[in-house]
Design a protein around this motif. Structure first.
Motif, short mmCIF file in Angstrom:
data_model
loop_
_atom_site.label_atom_id
_atom_site.label_comp_id
_atom_site.label_asym_id
_atom_site.label_seq_id
_atom_site.Cartn_x
_atom_site.Cartn_y
_atom_site.Cartn_z
N LEU A 320 0.83 -1.21 0.00
CA LEU A 320 0.00 0.00 0.00
C LEU A 320 0.86 1.26 0.00
N GLY A 321 1.93 1.26 0.82
CA GLY A 321 2.80 2.44 0.87
C GLY A 321 3.42 2.75 -0.47
N ALA A 322 3.79 1.70 -1.25
CA ALA A 322 4.37 1.92 -2.57
C ALA A 322 3.33 2.49 -3.54
N ARG A 323 2.06 2.04 -3.40
CA ARG A 323 1.01 2.59 -4.26
C ARG A 323 0.82 4.09 -3.98
N ILE A 324 0.83 4.45 -2.70
CA ILE A 324 0.68 5.86 -2.33
C ILE A 324 1.89 6.66 -2.81
N LEU A 325 3.09 6.08 -2.65
CA LEU A 325 4.31 6.78 -3.04
C LEU A 325 4.31 7.08 -4.54
N ARG A 326 3.86 6.12 -5.36
CA ARG A 326 3.83 6.36 -6.81
C ARG A 326 2.88 7.51 -7.14
N LEU A 327 1.70 7.51 -6.54
CA LEU A 327 0.75 8.60 -6.79
C LEU A 327 1.34 9.96 -6.44
#
Length: 459
Positions: A320-327
């Motif tokens: 989840l943190g990587a998904r947020i970071l990409r956004l």
């Protein structure tokens, strides 16, 4: 005997017998460092080679080593790696230049250094780094001592007779106090790691012009998203550190490539670009408290449809943190001109993010993210009733920062939670006067009640 300077009132109280070893094959640099540190509250000893430094370590107690990277014979990374194996409790710092990236990476991986300092150094930054490193080592020693004490007390507790209820109660109270102290120490350590990542990110920003320094914006936006999603504390901390260091893998890039938008890279540059998430993860592998952040950095370029890199993870297999970071990275870098040649207006960036839901981004998270941006436009981080904005001339001793303070260059000056002293305020005012004409700093200060019950207001 060298004169020692008193520690600032707000600094952590350290032992009086600390010793710092400076290692460099250039005598003039050693003299310069000794002169710089002559009034610090610790003893400074020197060595002009790696072998001489080993001799000092074998015969004297040393708390911190600062070694030059390039030296004839035993170089700095080899010395620090040897020190880590034989004297693991000694904090290790590498003195290097931007051109010494291979040495720096070796020191990080093999020597597990606390930090590296670039030449030429800033005197105040160097003194602050040494003070923080010694405080970190002292906190770590306290934590280990407290853990040992807790284990000992736990063993003693198990041997108590069931009839000795009063003793059990007394020991339980002591154990609780020890546990509280441990929790406090661990909290200090976690905070120091978060602060260190911010300092490291600001050092990287010195290679970029102000309009391309995106770390602080990415960190602020990622923190806002985590708060909106009510993520748990550890996950939020990992995301904050990953956001601060998301472009760590770009350290070895040329200045030209750092400034180029990703859609204008050559075939060879694109191949290098695709490796930066893995390179960032590898630089953090030796630091156990940063492993969660390192995983997010590795997977920041994965796509929801499985066509990303480096591992082609798909859907919820992406952390989840990587998904947020990409956004957050994509949104900020679009506006900075790091995705396409021209800087994209904020509204266009939001529309572009929306169109990629289901391909690059998780659809539900993409919707939440864009709604958060639209509902808080134009200022995503407005003041709230817990803080006030205060200019430098309105600061008073005892005030506590509610947000990190960055210089106009992007360098982290003070971290959130820092209590201001009269000396620190004077330094801030002097720093502001030395900035380009028109530069003024406003600090966000935690509100508190004064003796009359009135809220502290800006001067």
């Amino acid at each position: 005997m060298s004169e020692k300077r008193q520690q600032p009132e707000n600094a952590q109280k350290l032992p009086d017998n600390l010793r710092v070893l400076l290692v460099d094959d250039e005598e003039n640099i050693l003299r310069s460092l000794k002169r710089l540190l002559r009034r610090e509250p610790y003893e400074v000893v020197t060595a002009e080679s790696g072998d001489a430094a080993i001799g000092v370590l074998e015969n004297e107690r040393v708390d911190l080593i600062i070694s030059d990277a390039r030296m004839p014979g035993m170089d700095g990374p080899t010395l620090l790696s040897t020190a880590r194996r034989r004297w693991p409790w000694i904090v290790r710092i590498l003195l290097t230049g931007y051109a010494d990236m291979n040495s720096t990476i070796k020191a990080i991986n093999d020597g597990r250094i606390y930090q590296y300092i670039s030449k030429p150094w800033e005197d105040d930054d160097l003194r602050t780094t040494i003070q923080q490193a010694l405080a970190f080592q002292y906190s770590e020693r306290r934590r280990l001592a407290l853990e040992k004490l807790a284990r000992k007390q736990n063993r003693e507790l198990k041997t108590l007779n069931e009839t000795l209820e009063q003793k059990v109660a007394a020991r339980t109270t002591e154990l609780q106090q020890t546990t509280d102290m441990l929790d406090e120490t661990l909290a200090e350590l976690r905070k120091s790691y978060v602060t260190t990542t911010g300092v490291f990110a600001s050092l990287f920003n010195q290679r970029l012009p102000a309009d391309l320094q995106t770390n602080a914006q990415v960190s602020s936006l990622a923190r806002a998203v985590a708060a909106h999603l009510e993520m748990e504390e550890n996950a939020t901390r990992d995301l904050e550190m990953a956001a601060a260091l998301y472009n760590l893998g770009k350290l070895a890039w040329s200045d030209e490539m750092l400034r180029a938008p990703s859609d204008k890279l050559t075939r060879e540059q694109d191949r290098i670009y695709r490796r930066y998430p893995e390179a960032g993860e590898q630089l953090l592998m030796a630091l156990d408290p940063l492993q969660g952040a390192a995983a997010l950095i590795r997977h920041q370029r994965e796509r929801w449809d499985g066509r990303g890199y480096p591992d082609e993870l798909e859907g919820e297999a992406i952390p989840l943190g990587a998904r947020i970071l990409r956004l957050t990275v994509d949104f900020i870098e679009m506006q900075a001109g790091l995705v396409v040649r021209h800087k994209m207006p904020r509204e266009d960036a939001i529309r572009t993010i929306k169109r990629q839901g289901g391909r690059l981004y998780q659809p539900e998270l993409c919707e939440t993210f864009t709604e958060l941006l639209e509902n808080n436009a134009p200022d995503l981080y407005p003041e709230d009733d817990t803080m006030i904005a205060v200019p430098t001339h309105g600061l008073e001793p005892g005030m506590v920062l509610a947000r990190d303070l960055h210089a106009a260059s992007g360098m982290l000056l003070l971290n959130e939670g820092k209590e201001l002293t009269e000396r620190l305020i004077d330094k801030l005012i002097a720093f502001e006067k030395g900035e380009p004409r028109g530069t003024r700093y406003t600090l966000f200060i935690c509100k508190s009640d004064d003796a009359d019950g009135q809220n502290v207001e800006a001067g």
